[in-house]
Design a protein around this motif. Structure first.
Motif, PDB file in Angstrom:
ATOM      1  N   GLN A 161      28.880 -91.036  58.936  1.00  0.00           N
ATOM      2  CA  GLN A 161      30.077 -90.651  59.912  1.00  0.00           C
ATOM      3  C   GLN A 161      29.871 -89.219  60.219  1.00  0.00           C
ATOM      4  O   GLN A 161      30.168 -88.748  61.400  1.00  0.00           O
ATOM      5  N   SER A 162      29.267 -88.288  59.142  1.00  0.00           N
ATOM      6  CA  SER A 162      29.286 -86.776  59.232  1.00  0.00           C
ATOM      7  C   SER A 162      27.878 -86.448  60.008  1.00  0.00           C
ATOM      8  O   SER A 162      28.162 -85.377  60.511  1.00  0.00           O
ATOM      9  N   ILE A 163      27.046 -87.270  60.204  1.00  0.00           N
ATOM     10  CA  ILE A 163      25.760 -86.868  60.470  1.00  0.00           C
ATOM     11  C   ILE A 163      25.733 -86.446  62.090  1.00  0.00           C
ATOM     12  O   ILE A 163      25.165 -85.433  62.510  1.00  0.00           O
ATOM     13  N   ALA A 164      26.664 -86.993  62.827  1.00  0.00           N
ATOM     14  CA  ALA A 164      26.848 -86.657  64.157  1.00  0.00           C
ATOM     15  C   ALA A 164      27.066 -85.176  64.493  1.00  0.00           C
ATOM     16  O   ALA A 164      26.407 -84.602  65.279  1.00  0.00           O
ATOM     17  N   GLN A 165      28.337 -84.803  63.976  1.00  0.00           N
ATOM     18  CA  GLN A 165      28.644 -83.398  64.075  1.00  0.00           C
ATOM     19  C   GLN A 165      27.560 -82.324  63.507  1.00  0.00           C
ATOM     20  O   GLN A 165      27.165 -81.511  64.252  1.00  0.00           O
ATOM     21  N   THR A 166      27.235 -82.714  62.488  1.00  0.00           N
ATOM     22  CA  THR A 166      26.125 -81.973  61.797  1.00  0.00           C
ATOM     23  C   THR A 166      24.762 -81.823  62.659  1.00  0.00           C
ATOM     24  O   THR A 166      24.049 -80.765  62.864  1.00  0.00           O
ATOM     25  N   THR A 167      24.307 -82.927  63.038  1.00  0.00           N
ATOM     26  CA  THR A 167      23.181 -83.018  64.143  1.00  0.00           C
ATOM     27  C   THR A 167      23.413 -82.095  65.402  1.00  0.00           C
ATOM     28  O   THR A 167      22.662 -81.480  65.586  1.00  0.00           O
ATOM     29  N   LEU A 168      24.588 -82.205  65.822  1.00  0.00           N
ATOM     30  CA  LEU A 168      25.022 -81.519  67.234  1.00  0.00           C
ATOM     31  C   LEU A 168      24.786 -79.931  66.958  1.00  0.00           C
ATOM     32  O   LEU A 168      24.493 -79.049  67.671  1.00  0.00           O
ATOM     33  N   ILE A 169      25.356 -79.419  65.542  1.00  0.00           N
ATOM     34  CA  ILE A 169      25.255 -78.244  65.454  1.00  0.00           C
ATOM     35  C   ILE A 169      23.986 -77.738  65.153  1.00  0.00           C
ATOM     36  O   ILE A 169      23.543 -76.676  65.421  1.00  0.00           O
ATOM     37  N   TYR A 170      22.796 -78.590  64.508  1.00  0.00           N
ATOM     38  CA  TYR A 170      21.696 -78.132  64.462  1.00  0.00           C
ATOM     39  C   TYR A 170      20.707 -78.125  65.681  1.00  0.00           C
ATOM     40  O   TYR A 170      20.082 -77.173  65.755  1.00  0.00           O
ATOM     41  N   ILE A 171      21.105 -78.843  66.654  1.00  0.00           N
ATOM     42  CA  ILE A 171      20.721 -78.937  67.756  1.00  0.00           C
ATOM     43  C   ILE A 171      20.919 -77.554  68.746  1.00  0.00           C
ATOM     44  O   ILE A 171      19.889 -77.001  69.155  1.00  0.00           O
ATOM     45  N   SER A 172      22.211 -77.112  68.363  1.00  0.00           N
ATOM     46  CA  SER A 172      22.327 -76.131  69.155  1.00  0.00           C
ATOM     47  C   SER A 172      21.968 -74.681  68.388  1.00  0.00           C
ATOM     48  O   SER A 172      21.395 -73.837  69.124  1.00  0.00           O
ATOM     49  N   GLY A 173      21.707 -74.847  67.447  1.00  0.00           N
ATOM     50  CA  GLY A 173      20.756 -73.772  66.529  1.00  0.00           C
ATOM     51  C   GLY A 173      19.238 -73.816  67.081  1.00  0.00           C
ATOM     52  O   GLY A 173      18.629 -72.666  67.165  1.00  0.00           O
ATOM     53  N   LEU A 174      18.533 -74.898  67.217  1.00  0.00           N
ATOM     54  CA  LEU A 174      17.255 -75.057  67.420  1.00  0.00           C
ATOM     55  C   LEU A 174      17.033 -74.582  68.986  1.00  0.00           C
ATOM     56  O   LEU A 174      15.858 -74.026  69.234  1.00  0.00           O
ATOM     57  N   GLN A 175      18.361 -74.568  69.750  1.00  0.00           N
ATOM     58  CA  GLN A 175      18.053 -74.316  71.198  1.00  0.00           C
ATOM     59  C   GLN A 175      18.154 -72.886  71.208  1.00  0.00           C
ATOM     60  O   GLN A 175      17.635 -72.159  72.330  1.00  0.00           O
ATOM     61  N   THR A 176      18.336 -72.132  70.193  1.00  0.00           N
ATOM     62  CA  THR A 176      18.493 -70.659  70.122  1.00  0.00           C
ATOM     63  C   THR A 176      17.235 -70.035  69.868  1.00  0.00           C
ATOM     64  O   THR A 176      17.118 -68.761  69.857  1.00  0.00           O
ATOM     65  N   VAL A 177      16.065 -70.745  69.289  1.00  0.00           N
ATOM     66  CA  VAL A 177      14.937 -70.183  68.845  1.00  0.00           C
ATOM     67  C   VAL A 177      14.190 -69.851  70.238  1.00  0.00           C
ATOM     68  O   VAL A 177      13.609 -70.880  70.651  1.00  0.00           O
ATOM     69  N   PRO A 178      13.289 -68.812  70.357  1.00  0.00           N
ATOM     70  CA  PRO A 178      12.912 -68.352  71.521  1.00  0.00           C
ATOM     71  C   PRO A 178      11.472 -69.201  71.483  1.00  0.00           C
ATOM     72  O   PRO A 178      10.856 -69.379  70.397  1.00  0.00           O
TER      73      PRO A 178
END
Length: 287
Positions: A161-178
């Motif tokens: 149940q928790s993987i969903a939110q955690t995954t989206l936060i990591y996706i947001s972080g990965l999108q900030t990597v130039p």
């Protein structure tokens, strides 16, 4: 009628919210702190006992067992959730088809209530998995009926149940990597694990910090899944601190004692969160 100014309008909007927050958050917290110094049973009269409840917490075997289970559960669930979430985030952030739709699908478990998810998985663990085992020639019983496997079942449900939110936060972080970082790394021969270790992970440490704090806090406060799956059993082997506070405080005549337990638990969670933020903050400064 007199026309309200912009600031007056904001005040009118804020005051009801603050009043509700005080009534349903701050006031219960203050009353719980007061009751922690009494022998209140949840009804009737009570007497002041000073720090006796807090002293008894450190000698109560059931409280100690619940803290041990809660920390064991929280550590494993946090590791499992963050490892799987980071792998999924890296996959969903890559160039694959329909990745936006997949992100929506992954977030569905977070929308569902903890009790609903718990009851669904309870049926799966109790009836479906044993039936599959018997059909394959085995004789496995429900994971929830075994003291050695019940807590693993709770880890599976809570992490799922928790993987969903955690995954989206990591996706947001990965999108900030130039992309320039990866291009420069490719020139230096950074690929695979080296690319992740030296380029990706240092850039997403702030998001890693957020996920670690949120995951640890949520798993330390686990309640819904235990309420739906095991109710602290079998033989109190999956009794978390939150469930013990609720069970013995509301229905066991230990309202004052469990209020002290709740205050101590609050201090523990705050201390762990501050330690995590300071530790990861130092790591960010070093990079």
């Amino acid at each position: 009628m007199k026309k309200l100014t912009r600031n007056q309008t904001f005040m009118l909007i804020t005051v009801p919210v603050l009043a509700l927050f005080f009534c349903f958050n701050t006031l219960p917290l203050i009353k719980g702190l007061i009751y922690s110094f009494t022998n209140f049973r949840g009804f009737g009269n009570y007497e002041w006992v000073g720090l006796r409840n807090y002293a008894d917490l450190f000698t109560d075997a059931r409280v100690g067992k619940s803290y041990l289970f809660t920390f064991k559960f929280a550590i494993l669930a946090t590791i499992v959730t963050n490892v799987i979430s980071l792998l999924l985030a890296m996959g969903l952030n890559s160039r694959i088809r329909a990745k936006s739709a997949l992100r929506g699908v992954y977030f569905v478990p977070r929308i569902l209530g903890g009790l609903v998810v718990g009851y669904i998985f309870g049926y799966i663990f109790t009836y479906i998995l044993p039936a599959i085992s018997q059909a394959m020639g085995g004789n496995a019983s429900s994971m929830l009926s075994n003291t050695k496997t019940a807590w693993i079942a709770i880890v599976i449900v809570a992490a799922w149940q928790s993987i969903a939110q955690t995954t989206l936060i990591y996706i947001s972080g990965l999108q900030t990597v130039p992309e320039d970082v990866y291009e420069a790394g490719a020139i230096d021969g950074a690929t695979g694990w080296k690319k992740f270790k030296e380029l990706t992970f240092p850039m997403i440490i702030p998001f890693f910090s957020i996920n670690m704090v949120l995951s640890t806090k949520d798993f330390l406060m686990v309640f819904d899944q235990i309420m739906a799956l095991t109710k602290g059993g079998p033989a109190q082997s999956t009794e978390s601190i939150s469930y013990l506070i609720y069970n013995n405080g509301m229905g066991g005549g230990q309202f004052g004692f469990q209020s002290a337990n709740a205050v101590l638990f609050f201090v523990v969670i705050v201390a762990i969160s501050v330690f995590q933020l300071n530790f990861t903050g130092k790591k960010e400064e070093q990079l």
